[in-house]
Design a protein around this motif. Structure first.
Motif, short mmCIF file in Angstrom:
data_model
loop_
_atom_site.label_atom_id
_atom_site.label_comp_id
_atom_site.label_asym_id
_atom_site.label_seq_id
_atom_site.Cartn_x
_atom_site.Cartn_y
_atom_site.Cartn_z
N THR A 49 63.65 42.34 38.56
CA THR A 49 62.26 42.78 38.56
C THR A 49 62.18 44.29 38.77
O THR A 49 63.11 44.91 39.29
CB THR A 49 61.46 42.06 39.65
OG1 THR A 49 60.08 42.44 39.57
CG2 THR A 49 61.98 42.41 41.03
N CYS A 50 61.06 44.86 38.33
CA CYS A 50 60.80 46.28 38.57
C CYS A 50 59.30 46.52 38.51
O CYS A 50 58.55 45.68 37.98
CB CYS A 50 61.53 47.17 37.58
SG CYS A 50 61.14 46.84 35.85
N ILE A 51 58.88 47.67 39.05
CA ILE A 51 57.47 48.05 39.02
C ILE A 51 57.37 49.54 38.72
O ILE A 51 58.08 50.36 39.32
CB ILE A 51 56.78 47.68 40.36
CG1 ILE A 51 55.29 47.98 40.29
CG2 ILE A 51 57.43 48.39 41.54
CD1 ILE A 51 54.49 47.35 41.42
N ARG A 52 56.52 49.89 37.77
CA ARG A 52 56.34 51.29 37.40
C ARG A 52 55.35 51.98 38.34
O ARG A 52 54.37 51.38 38.77
CB ARG A 52 55.82 51.40 35.95
CG ARG A 52 56.82 51.00 34.90
CD ARG A 52 56.33 51.43 33.50
NE ARG A 52 55.06 50.83 33.16
CZ ARG A 52 54.94 49.68 32.49
NH1 ARG A 52 56.03 49.03 32.12
NH2 ARG A 52 53.75 49.20 32.19
N ARG A 53 55.64 53.24 38.66
CA ARG A 53 54.76 54.00 39.55
C ARG A 53 53.41 54.27 38.90
O ARG A 53 52.37 54.14 39.53
CB ARG A 53 55.42 55.32 39.93
CG ARG A 53 54.59 56.22 40.86
CD ARG A 53 55.09 57.64 40.82
NE ARG A 53 55.07 58.20 39.49
CZ ARG A 53 53.98 58.66 38.89
NH1 ARG A 53 52.82 58.65 39.52
NH2 ARG A 53 54.05 59.16 37.67
N SER A 54 53.41 54.64 37.64
CA SER A 54 52.19 55.17 37.00
C SER A 54 51.10 54.13 36.87
O SER A 54 49.93 54.41 37.13
CB SER A 54 52.55 55.72 35.63
OG SER A 54 53.08 54.70 34.80
#
Length: 125
Positions: A49-54
């Protein structure tokens, strides 16, 4: 220099829940994303999993979709991994990373990416 510190691992029974945390320091204000890999000895690391900052966009591997949730705190320096309905197959060392790519289709880490030291999650009765 980027430093990622994981915490929250441990022993949990099948069907149980656990929350992992990744506290980041040294990130550029416009860093791209934070994610999680896991590794079982003798097997390749799996980007889960990952999550983008923007925009908060996320990716989940099929193996964890619907059971794991990634989130972040308001200042975006701590990322959480809520893990529910844990299975013995989830037993692994979990690593926090700074991926070069994070989209609906997957995550990738460049050679220059940062990794935490890892935290052990063991799912067993």
């Amino acid at each position: 220099q980027v430093q990622l510190v994981e915490s929250g691992g441990g022993l949990v029974q099948p069907g149980g829940s656990l929350i992992l945390s990744c506290t980041a320091s040294g990130l550029a204000p416009n860093y791209y994303a934070i994610g999680w890999f896991r590794q079982v000895p003798g097997r390749e690391r799996e980007g889960i999993t990952c999550i983008r900052r923007s925009d908060g966009g996320t990716y989940y591997a099929d193996s964890v979709k619907g059971r794991f949730t990634i989130s972040r705190d308001n200042d975006q320096t701590t990322v959480f991994l809520q893990m529910n309905s844990l299975k013995p197959d989830d037993t692994a060392v979990y690593y926090c990373v700074t991926p070069a790519h994070c989209s609906y289709y997957g995550l990738e880490v460049a050679d220059s990416g940062s990794w935490g030291q890892g935290t052990q999650v063991t799912v067993s009765s």
